[in-house]
Design an enzyme around this catalytic site. Structure first.
Site, short mmCIF file in Angstrom:
data_model
loop_
_atom_site.label_atom_id
_atom_site.label_comp_id
_atom_site.label_asym_id
_atom_site.label_seq_id
_atom_site.Cartn_x
_atom_site.Cartn_y
_atom_site.Cartn_z
N CYS A 61 0.95 -1.42 -0.01
CA CYS A 61 0.15 0.00 -0.04
C CYS A 61 0.96 1.48 -0.08
O CYS A 61 1.81 1.35 1.08
CB CYS A 61 -0.69 -0.06 1.20
N GLU A 120 -5.78 3.21 -3.69
CA GLU A 120 -5.27 2.26 -5.25
C GLU A 120 -5.77 2.88 -6.26
O GLU A 120 -6.64 3.25 -6.52
CB GLU A 120 -5.57 0.88 -5.03
#
Length: 239
Positions: A6, A110
């Site tokens: 992430c 994302e």
């Protein structure tokens, strides 16, 4: 080639509320709401002190710097740790055994890549105020600065296989732990390496929401609540 994951997340809850949710003894001071946390930024982390038997909430540098590192630069490359190799990768195996933490997050971002186009998405909890990312932390001190050099505490976010919601966007996602797994991960309850690895499964898709957001989030210079607003479709309708 998949981008890092992430690589950006947010935490908009006041530290006092975060401390209450995670039952920590202290409240990390002077940590404002953040909507675009990036690598090397300070992040809040929950740790367990076996000597005092208490949890603490502290600000750590995002990007793990192993105790044996010669300088800080390695941290920028160690913002994530793959769940499958925590026990074998030299940079992570000692922290996996001894220094695990939880990293509170109100959500993460994302990007879906479609040709040359990259569309950012926000992923937020559907039924909880925060996610609890599995993390590792480390102590490091610059040996070239002498015995009085200050300690730096840093952390990394563990990643796992994606759930059905994230799979079309990325091959990885943060390893998110449900409340019942917190004690084991923090070291409050005994768990061997195999039991800890078993905790790092894809978070249930139904407990998350995913929606597109404006490309302003692409720049780390932007850090405000508008970043997590759903993108407006044609006609001004939120998608």
């Amino acid at each position: 080639m998949w981008p890092a994951m992430c690589g950006r997340f947010l935490n908009r809850l006041p530290p006092a509320e975060t401390a209450r949710l995670f039952a920590t003894k202290n409240v990390a001071p002077n940590y404002p709401a953040r909507f675009n946390i990036a690598p090397t930024d300070p992040v809040l982390a929950v740790r367990f002190n076996a000597k005092t038997g208490e949890r603490s909430l502290d600000a750590l540098r995002w990007g793990l710097v192993p105790y044996w590192a010669k300088d800080l630069s390695i941290g920028a490359r160690l913002i994530n740790a793959r769940a499958e190799t925590l026990a074998t990768v030299p940079a992570f195996r000692d922290a996996f055994e001894r220094r695990r933490c939880l990293i509170p997050a109100s959500g993460f971002y994302e990007w879906r890549k479609d040709g040359r186009t990259r569309t950012p998405y926000a992923i937020v909890p559907a039924d909880e105020p925060l996610f609890a990312f599995a993390g590792l932390w480390e102590n490091w001190r610059d040996s070239s600065a002498g015995a009085d050099a200050p300690w730096l505490r840093s952390c990394t976010i563990v990643t796992a296989e994606p759930n059905a919601l994230l799979a079309p966007i990325h091959e990885r996602m943060p390893a998110i732990l449900p409340r019942e797994a917190w004690a084991q991960w923090l070291g409050e309850a005994h768990a061997d390496a195999a039991a800890l690895q078993a905790l790092l499964t894809p978070y249930p898709a139904e407990r998350m929401r995913l929606y597109p957001v404006a490309p302003r989030v692409n720049s780390v210079k932007n850090d405000d609540p508008s970043l997590i607003e759903p993108l407006l479709a044609e006609g001004g309708v939120r998608v």
